[in-house]
Every structure is written in C-alpha cells, then in structure tokens.
Design a protein around this motif. Structure first.
Motif, short mmCIF file in Angstrom:
data_model
loop_
_atom_site.label_atom_id
_atom_site.label_comp_id
_atom_site.label_asym_id
_atom_site.label_seq_id
_atom_site.Cartn_x
_atom_site.Cartn_y
_atom_site.Cartn_z
N ALA A 13 0.83 -1.21 0.00
CA ALA A 13 0.00 0.00 0.00
C ALA A 13 0.87 1.26 0.00
CB ALA A 13 -0.93 0.00 1.22
N GLY A 14 1.96 1.23 0.75
CA GLY A 14 2.85 2.39 0.78
C GLY A 14 3.51 2.64 -0.55
N LEU A 15 3.92 1.57 -1.23
CA LEU A 15 4.55 1.74 -2.54
C LEU A 15 3.54 2.23 -3.57
CD1 LEU A 15 7.49 1.34 -3.34
CD2 LEU A 15 6.88 -0.87 -4.32
N VAL A 16 2.31 1.73 -3.49
CA VAL A 16 1.26 2.24 -4.38
C VAL A 16 0.99 3.71 -4.08
CG1 VAL A 16 -1.19 2.06 -4.96
CG2 VAL A 16 0.19 -0.01 -4.75
N GLY A 17 1.00 4.06 -2.78
CA GLY A 17 0.81 5.46 -2.42
C GLY A 17 1.89 6.35 -3.01
N ASP A 18 3.12 5.87 -2.98
CA ASP A 18 4.21 6.64 -3.60
C ASP A 18 4.00 6.76 -5.10
OD1 ASP A 18 6.99 7.82 -3.63
OD2 ASP A 18 7.32 6.07 -4.91
N LEU A 19 3.53 5.68 -5.73
CA LEU A 19 3.28 5.70 -7.17
C LEU A 19 2.22 6.73 -7.53
CD1 LEU A 19 3.69 4.43 -10.00
CD2 LEU A 19 1.91 2.79 -9.39
N LEU A 20 1.16 6.81 -6.72
CA LEU A 20 0.04 7.69 -7.02
C LEU A 20 0.28 9.13 -6.58
CD1 LEU A 20 -2.94 5.37 -6.01
CD2 LEU A 20 -2.07 5.82 -8.31
N LEU A 21 0.97 9.30 -5.45
CA LEU A 21 1.08 10.63 -4.84
C LEU A 21 2.47 11.24 -4.93
CD1 LEU A 21 -0.94 9.85 -1.57
CD2 LEU A 21 -1.79 10.92 -3.67
N GLY A 22 3.49 10.40 -4.98
CA GLY A 22 4.85 10.93 -4.91
C GLY A 22 5.11 11.53 -3.54
N ASP A 23 6.12 12.36 -3.44
CA ASP A 23 6.44 13.02 -2.18
C ASP A 23 5.59 14.28 -2.02
OD1 ASP A 23 8.39 11.18 -1.55
OD2 ASP A 23 9.98 12.32 -2.54
N PRO A 24 5.16 14.59 -0.79
CA PRO A 24 4.41 15.84 -0.58
C PRO A 24 5.32 17.04 -0.76
CG PRO A 24 4.95 14.83 1.52
CD PRO A 24 5.36 13.84 0.46
N ARG A 25 4.76 18.12 -1.26
CA ARG A 25 5.55 19.33 -1.47
C ARG A 25 5.88 20.02 -0.16
NH1 ARG A 25 5.86 20.71 -6.76
NH2 ARG A 25 4.41 19.68 -8.18
N ARG A 26 5.03 19.83 0.85
CA ARG A 26 5.26 20.44 2.15
C ARG A 26 5.04 19.40 3.24
NH1 ARG A 26 2.04 26.27 1.75
NH2 ARG A 26 3.24 27.13 -0.02
N GLY A 27 5.76 19.57 4.33
CA GLY A 27 5.53 18.73 5.49
C GLY A 27 6.01 17.29 5.35
N HIS A 28 7.00 17.04 4.52
CA HIS A 28 7.49 15.66 4.36
C HIS A 28 8.18 15.22 5.64
CE1 HIS A 28 9.34 12.08 2.80
NE2 HIS A 28 8.79 12.27 1.61
N PRO A 29 7.88 14.01 6.14
CA PRO A 29 8.51 13.53 7.38
C PRO A 29 10.03 13.49 7.30
CG PRO A 29 6.61 12.17 6.83
CD PRO A 29 6.83 13.07 5.67
N VAL A 30 10.58 13.16 6.13
CA VAL A 30 12.04 13.11 6.00
C VAL A 30 12.63 14.52 6.12
CG1 VAL A 30 13.96 12.51 4.47
CG2 VAL A 30 11.97 11.01 4.62
N ALA A 31 11.94 15.50 5.57
CA ALA A 31 12.40 16.88 5.72
C ALA A 31 12.35 17.32 7.18
CB ALA A 31 11.56 17.81 4.85
N ALA A 32 11.29 16.89 7.89
CA ALA A 32 11.20 17.21 9.32
C ALA A 32 12.34 16.58 10.09
CB ALA A 32 9.85 16.74 9.87
N PHE A 33 12.67 15.33 9.75
CA PHE A 33 13.82 14.68 10.39
C PHE A 33 15.10 15.45 10.09
CE2 PHE A 33 17.52 11.95 9.85
CZ PHE A 33 17.64 11.44 11.13
N GLY A 34 15.26 15.91 8.84
CA GLY A 34 16.45 16.67 8.48
C GLY A 34 16.58 17.94 9.30
N ARG A 35 15.47 18.62 9.53
CA ARG A 35 15.52 19.84 10.34
C ARG A 35 15.91 19.52 11.78
NH1 ARG A 35 10.97 21.05 7.09
NH2 ARG A 35 9.55 20.27 8.69
#
Length: 321
Positions: A13-35
């Motif tokens: 389901a997560g991989l399908v979600g990535d296929l359909l949605l890609g990364d969010p433009r704002r509020g990405h969890p990985v970006a939050a971790f980076g901060r």
C-alpha cells in the motif's frame, strides 16, 4: 504469520501510495527529520569523530526508537499496524519523485532546452550544472537514478523486510544523515565519518540486490554482469559502484569520468568503458529499469518475509513434538 502479512500488505500500500502521490511538497517527514538532525548538529558539532558518532546515535537511534514505540503500540491492532507500515513505506521511499525529476530533465534535454535542464538538475543531484553539457547532464541523471534506486527504494524495503517499521525509518534516517554530513568537506571530514560508515553498512544489502535485479530485468544481462564484475570496485563508494556499473552495463552506456561538486572536481573511473556515451533517451530507459527493480524488490522482500515466518513456524512445531 499475520504480522508478516500485515507488513507485506502495508508495504504494498505504501509503494502504491508513492506511485500515485509521490512526495508531498510540504511537510514531508524526511524533511522534518532533516531539520531536527540539523538542530542536533548545531548543538553537538565538534571537529571530532566522537561527536559525530554521538550525533549519528542520537538522530538515527532516536528515529528508530520512536518508530519502534509506535509499532509496538499498534501491534495488537491489525488495521492500525497495516496503516502505520503503509505510511512509513510511503514516507521513506521516493521512487516516483526520483522518476519525475529525471524525466523532467530528460524532457528538457529532448526539447533542446539545456538551461532548463541545468536549472532542474540540483533537484536530483549535487553537481555543478553550469559546467555540464547535454551529454554530461544526461549522464549525471542516469547515475543519480541508478544510485537513488538503491538508496530511495530498494534499501528501505530490504530493511523494512528485515526489521519492520523501525527498519524502514532507521534506514532512511541513516541515509539522510549521510547526505547531510557524510560528505568529505573540510567541515564534515571527521564529524560525518560515523554517518558515512553507517550508511555504507546499511546500504550494502540493498545495493547488491539492486545490481542483481538490474542484471535480471535490464536490456543486457551479460553487459550488466560484465560491468559489475569489472568496474564496481573502481568506484569510490562501495555501494554506488555495483549499482552504477550494473546500470551502465544493462543500458549499454558509459558512466563515470570527471565530476564537479561544489567547485571540487573529481576524476572517477569510467564504468562500462565499452559502452556508448549517454543520450537523453537513456534517461527514460533508466527510469523504467528503476521502476521494475522497485516492484521486484517488493516481491522479493514479501516472499522472504513470509517464507521466513513459515520456516520459523515449522521449527517451532518440530520443537514441540
């Protein structure tokens, strides 16, 4: 076996979600971790390996511990566990955004708009775009697609299969830290040593699986094997070497050579020296190969997870007789 099936369904389901949605433009969890990791770095930075190791432990260990706490909290609730796995998988894999950026650059090159290609290249890799011509930009894109197939898709799924949601999150945390502080600049040569070495270890299985699947699914299996065996060890990265070499051989192109990062010129060995120069059309071929590898990785991880559970159940049954 229920937990293993939940992981398989959630990861799918997560991989399908990535296929359909890609990364969010704002509020990405990985970006939050980076901060958050950047804030910890500002507190801990010293030009010393020990302080860098502490930074890695706090950031990567903290992310893995938080993921483990969440996973444990929903373990007895199948629907919540599946949803957490799906959300974590979607958050840490980046195959769709990788392909989208690569295709945008390839499209600009196909249209003859090299300035647009140069403008978009920093979204994909850290090279100096103004110093690159059309062929060099295409080569940079193919190399980035190859390396990030391992880093942004395969490695995360492998560690998810091995350790569930904590494995997914920990791998992405380590990979992000390596991108932030693991490079060989004057500031991070010592401080980033621990992050870089841990990323090498974490990326080892995913890189070999990526290379192997490039052999199995690429247009030229023999070329991929030949380039992998002959050239992988020439690359300065123990994980990027097998991946880029196998992609080069599979696609019949020549990768490597002179690169420019942040004003620093590197002369890397050529991979698959008998191949032809990269063309803009090879970007699409690399993206398609990357996509096939991602889905086959999911299938392999699902099969491995379920098979492991079956074998454990059989051993447990024999132990009771």
């Amino acid at each position: 076996m229920r937990a293993d099936r939940q992981f398989v369904y959630g990861a799918t389901a997560g991989l399908v979600g990535d296929l359909l949605l890609g990364d969010p433009r704002r509020g990405h969890p990985v970006a939050a971790f980076g901060r958050a990791a950047g804030a910890v770095e500002r507190l801990l930075w010293r030009d010393h390996r020990g302080w860098g190791a502490l930074h890695t432990t706090v950031c990567a260990g903290g992310a893995a511990a938080a993921a483990g706490f969440l996973a444990r909290g929903v373990r007895s609730r199948p629907a919540a566990s599946l949803a957490l796995t799906a959300a974590a998988t979607w958050a840490v894999v980046g195959g769709t955004s990788l392909g989208r950026e690569a295709r945008a650059i390839g499209g600009a090159l196909a249209a003859g708009d090299i300035e647009a290609a140069r403008e978009r290249l920093p979204h994909l890799c850290g090279r100096d775009p103004q110093a690159l011509d059309e062929q060099q930009i295409a080569r940079a894109v193919v190399e980035s697609v190859a390396e990030n197939t391992s880093d942004a898709v395969v490695g995360a799924l492998v560690w998810g299969a091995l350790a569930g949601v904590p494995g997914l999150v920990a791998f992405r945390a380590v990979n992000t830290l390596d991108a932030m502080v693991g490079h060989k600049s004057a500031k991070y040569r010592r401080f980033g040593w621990a992050s870089a070495r841990l990323d090498d270890v974490a990326g080892w299985p995913g890189a070999r699986l990526t290379a192997g699947l490039a052999v199995l699914t690429g247009p030229d299996a023999r070329g991929a094997v030949r380039a992998w065996r002959a050239d992988a060890k020439k690359h300065p990265s123990p994980n990027a070497g097998p991946v880029e070499a196998s992609f080069a051989g599979a696609l019949g192109v020549r990768l490597g050579g002179t690169l420019s990062y942040g004003g620093r010129v590197e002369h890397r060995p050529v991979l698959n020296g008998n191949g032809r120069p990269v063309e803009f059309g090879d970007v699409e071929r690399a993206v398609r190969l990357s996509r096939r590898i991602g889905w086959l990785t999911l299938a392999a991880c699902a099969a491995g997870r379920v098979t492991g559970q079956v074998l454990r159940a059989r051993r447990a049954g024999k132990g009771r007789t």
